[in-house]
Design a protein around this motif. Sequence first.
Motif, PDB file in Angstrom:
ATOM      1  N   GLY A 320       0.820  -1.218   0.000  1.00 47.34           N
ATOM      2  CA  GLY A 320       0.000   0.000   0.000  1.00 47.34           C
ATOM      3  C   GLY A 320       0.849   1.261   0.000  1.00 47.34           C
ATOM      4  N   ILE A 321       2.124   1.108   0.379  1.00 49.17           N
ATOM      5  CA  ILE A 321       3.051   2.256   0.383  1.00 49.17           C
ATOM      6  C   ILE A 321       3.128   2.879  -0.997  1.00 49.17           C
ATOM      7  N   TYR A 322       3.053   2.023  -2.035  1.00 46.27           N
ATOM      8  CA  TYR A 322       3.231   2.532  -3.402  1.00 46.27           C
ATOM      9  C   TYR A 322       2.038   3.371  -3.830  1.00 46.27           C
ATOM     10  N   LYS A 323       0.843   2.971  -3.393  1.00 43.23           N
ATOM     11  CA  LYS A 323      -0.331   3.812  -3.710  1.00 43.23           C
ATOM     12  C   LYS A 323      -0.226   5.126  -2.942  1.00 43.23           C
ATOM     13  N   GLU A 324       0.253   5.042  -1.713  1.00 42.27           N
ATOM     14  CA  GLU A 324       0.413   6.265  -0.911  1.00 42.27           C
ATOM     15  C   GLU A 324       1.400   7.219  -1.588  1.00 42.27           C
ATOM     16  N   LEU A 325       2.508   6.669  -2.050  1.00 43.10           N
ATOM     17  CA  LEU A 325       3.508   7.500  -2.741  1.00 43.10           C
ATOM     18  C   LEU A 325       2.912   8.130  -4.001  1.00 43.10           C
ATOM     19  N   ASP A 326       2.206   7.293  -4.764  1.00 50.84           N
ATOM     20  CA  ASP A 326       1.618   7.811  -6.005  1.00 50.84           C
ATOM     21  C   ASP A 326       0.581   8.889  -5.720  1.00 50.84           C
ATOM     22  N   ASP A 327      -0.264   8.625  -4.720  1.00 51.32           N
ATOM     23  CA  ASP A 327      -1.325   9.593  -4.398  1.00 51.32           C
ATOM     24  C   ASP A 327      -0.733  10.922  -3.922  1.00 51.32           C
ATOM     25  N   LYS A 328       0.304  10.859  -3.115  1.00 50.38           N
ATOM     26  CA  LYS A 328       0.923  12.100  -2.599  1.00 50.38           C
ATOM     27  C   LYS A 328       1.584  12.870  -3.732  1.00 50.38           C
ATOM     28  N   THR A 329       2.196  12.127  -4.660  1.00 47.85           N
ATOM     29  CA  THR A 329       2.862  12.805  -5.777  1.00 47.85           C
ATOM     30  C   THR A 329       1.826  13.402  -6.716  1.00 47.85           C
ATOM     31  N   ALA A 330       0.698  12.721  -6.855  1.00 48.06           N
ATOM     32  CA  ALA A 330      -0.400  13.262  -7.682  1.00 48.06           C
ATOM     33  C   ALA A 330      -0.957  14.530  -7.050  1.00 48.06           C
ATOM     34  N   LEU A 331      -1.057  14.528  -5.727  1.00 49.01           N
ATOM     35  CA  LEU A 331      -1.553  15.727  -5.009  1.00 49.01           C
ATOM     36  C   LEU A 331      -0.574  16.889  -5.217  1.00 49.01           C
ATOM     37  N   LEU A 332       0.709  16.578  -5.135  1.00 49.26           N
ATOM     38  CA  LEU A 332       1.734  17.615  -5.372  1.00 49.26           C
ATOM     39  C   LEU A 332       1.623  18.130  -6.800  1.00 49.26           C
ATOM     40  N   HIS A 333       1.457  17.208  -7.743  1.00 50.02           N
ATOM     41  CA  HIS A 333       1.335  17.576  -9.163  1.00 50.02           C
ATOM     42  C   HIS A 333       0.165  18.550  -9.345  1.00 50.02           C
ATOM     43  N   THR A 334      -0.967  18.198  -8.800  1.00 47.20           N
ATOM     44  CA  THR A 334      -2.163  19.054  -8.933  1.00 47.20           C
ATOM     45  C   THR A 334      -1.913  20.415  -8.310  1.00 47.20           C
ATOM     46  N   GLY A 335      -1.278  20.405  -7.136  1.00 44.48           N
ATOM     47  CA  GLY A 335      -1.007  21.673  -6.451  1.00 44.48           C
ATOM     48  C   GLY A 335      -0.053  22.549  -7.240  1.00 44.48           C
ATOM     49  N   LEU A 336       1.002  21.944  -7.773  1.00 48.23           N
ATOM     50  CA  LEU A 336       1.981  22.713  -8.556  1.00 48.23           C
ATOM     51  C   LEU A 336       1.318  23.268  -9.813  1.00 48.23           C
ATOM     52  N   GLU A 337       0.547  22.414 -10.462  1.00 49.08           N
ATOM     53  CA  GLU A 337      -0.151  22.818 -11.704  1.00 49.08           C
ATOM     54  C   GLU A 337      -1.045  24.023 -11.423  1.00 49.08           C
ATOM     55  N   GLY A 338      -1.795  23.910 -10.316  1.00 49.07           N
ATOM     56  CA  GLY A 338      -2.730  24.984  -9.958  1.00 49.07           C
ATOM     57  C   GLY A 338      -2.001  26.278  -9.662  1.00 49.07           C
ATOM     58  N   ALA A 339      -0.902  26.176  -8.935  1.00 54.08           N
ATOM     59  CA  ALA A 339      -0.161  27.392  -8.549  1.00 54.08           C
ATOM     60  C   ALA A 339       0.549  28.001  -9.755  1.00 54.08           C
ATOM     61  N   LEU A 340       1.258  27.156 -10.523  1.00 45.05           N
ATOM     62  CA  LEU A 340       2.078  27.674 -11.636  1.00 45.05           C
ATOM     63  C   LEU A 340       1.222  28.218 -12.780  1.00 45.05           C
ATOM     64  N   SER A 341       0.013  27.660 -12.909  1.00 51.47           N
ATOM     65  CA  SER A 341      -0.823  28.124 -14.041  1.00 51.47           C
ATOM     66  C   SER A 341      -1.305  29.563 -13.805  1.00 51.47           C
ATOM     67  N   LYS A 342      -1.146  30.069 -12.600  1.00 53.22           N
ATOM     68  CA  LYS A 342      -1.524  31.465 -12.306  1.00 53.22           C
ATOM     69  C   LYS A 342      -0.393  32.431 -12.711  1.00 53.22           C
ATOM     70  N   GLY A 343       0.768  31.833 -13.048  1.00 47.63           N
ATOM     71  CA  GLY A 343       1.899  32.667 -13.480  1.00 47.63           C
ATOM     72  C   GLY A 343       1.888  32.838 -14.990  1.00 47.63           C
ATOM     73  N   ASP A 344       2.883  33.585 -15.524  1.00 48.25           N
ATOM     74  CA  ASP A 344       2.878  33.781 -16.991  1.00 48.25           C
ATOM     75  C   ASP A 344       4.074  33.111 -17.661  1.00 48.25           C
ATOM     76  N   VAL A 345       4.737  32.208 -16.929  1.00 43.91           N
ATOM     77  CA  VAL A 345       5.869  31.489 -17.535  1.00 43.91           C
ATOM     78  C   VAL A 345       5.401  30.069 -17.884  1.00 43.91           C
ATOM     79  N   PRO A 346       5.559  29.677 -19.160  1.00 47.86           N
ATOM     80  CA  PRO A 346       5.097  28.320 -19.522  1.00 47.86           C
ATOM     81  C   PRO A 346       5.861  27.246 -18.762  1.00 47.86           C
ATOM     82  N   PHE A 347       5.178  26.163 -18.456  1.00 53.72           N
ATOM     83  CA  PHE A 347       5.834  25.078 -17.711  1.00 53.72           C
ATOM     84  C   PHE A 347       5.228  23.745 -18.110  1.00 53.72           C
ATOM     85  N   VAL A 348       5.975  22.693 -17.881  1.00 54.68           N
ATOM     86  CA  VAL A 348       5.428  21.332 -17.996  1.00 54.68           C
ATOM     87  C   VAL A 348       5.841  20.588 -16.736  1.00 54.68           C
TER      88      VAL A 348
END
Length: 427
Positions: A320-348
């Motif tokens: 279950g550790i692997y799902k936990e790792l994946d879920d936390k990284t997905a949460l980070l991904h969503t958070g970064l996406e949300g924050a960075l998309s408010k800026g004007d520098v393109p990112f991936v």
Amino acid sequence: MTKSQQLFERAQKTIPGGVNSPVRAFRSVGGTPLFMESAKGAYMYDADGKRYIDYINSWGPMILGHAYEPVVTAIREKALQSTSFGAPTELEIEMAELIVSMAPNVDMVRMVSSGTEACMSALRLARGYTGRNKFIKFEGCYHGHADAFLVKAGSGVATFNIQTIPGVTAGVSLDTLTAPYNDLEAVKTLVAQNPGEIAAIFVEPVAGNMGCIIPEPGFLEGLRAICDKEGIVLVFDEVMTGFRLAPGGAQQRLGLNADLVTYGKVIGGGMPVGAFGGRREIMQHIAPLGNVYQAGTLSGNPIAMIAGYTMLKTLKDNPGIYKELDDKTALLHTGLEGALSKGDVPFVINRLGSMISVHFSDKPVRNFASAAAANNAYFNKFFHSLLDQGVYLPPSAFETWFISTAISNADIEETTGAVTKFLQASK
Ligand code: KE4
């Protein structure tokens, strides 16, 4: 002057560049490297007592967070029985049996003391097994610092944009063929140009040394088919992905078998451990069974073995550790996406499992050239802003971030909050 600044000044008198591994020197991001004093869970504490949310995790090993109690206790108890014998021990058999039970397509494994040693030994084995000299690696992939691999390598070599490495002879480089990651046609061309001469294809199944670069559909499958057709040894360098992407690493996660696999990082639980393994018909060529010589004073060291065994057993017994790792990284991904998309520098953002990286680029980042073409000067500003706010990213745009199970949702929110503050300050 901060304690880290004082220590860095002092360190440079007796240690080249003041560090024992170049990427730690902050050379590409600028500024003074932080000297760490302690760490626990998701946090590191520097010599000035400042706390950082850690996204390096010792470049991968601290997958369960720093000072993971069962590993620390196991080391403490084992050390009382001597720290090294230089003779075989039952613990090494238990470690080998555990790895073989977790890693697909690995019948036998040899322990070494670093990822570099694992890759260097696997290359010699592939050459000894096939009787061929040349091998293919991919631009931006890093397989440790053995001479043959320091051709168009990733990680610190890419970070410092070192084109030719003094001391790596032209003769050595002649047998190292390179192709862009995700470029199967380039591999086919190299194979056609060097018929019957290629011993191995080395690949990071998910690349982590030019940032996190995901294999495109068909790329790894294509390498597998080429190796089957041409009698080439396919080597998955799983020093980063091994035991991180799944209990069986990238082979399990991506459903593809290599012929040899190299390991490091997580396998040692923070202690110096590497390993290489694969099918018996190949591994039996390794001395003393076969003639491909490979050795190491501290290979299978009891302290390193008990740390790695305790870590791997925890991972195997708690999938279950692997799902936990994946879920936390997905949460980070969503958070970064949300924050960075408010800026004007393109990112991936590239992510697979608990490997993730941010590239300030308006194009997909799918190989070294596209990673190098990103706005990495802006990444450096991003890095320092987050560092000042207590978030410690890898000090280079050419590194993947590593997530541990110790990171909390609150830490992730603090991280994305720091990104928002960076963007506000950059306006
Ligand atoms: P070591 O010799 O550093 O244990 O492992 C070399 C190695 C081999 N293969 C892969 C895929 C790797 O990522 C590494 C080492 N990774 C770097 C970080 N990108 C280690 C950090 C450092 O050089 O200090």
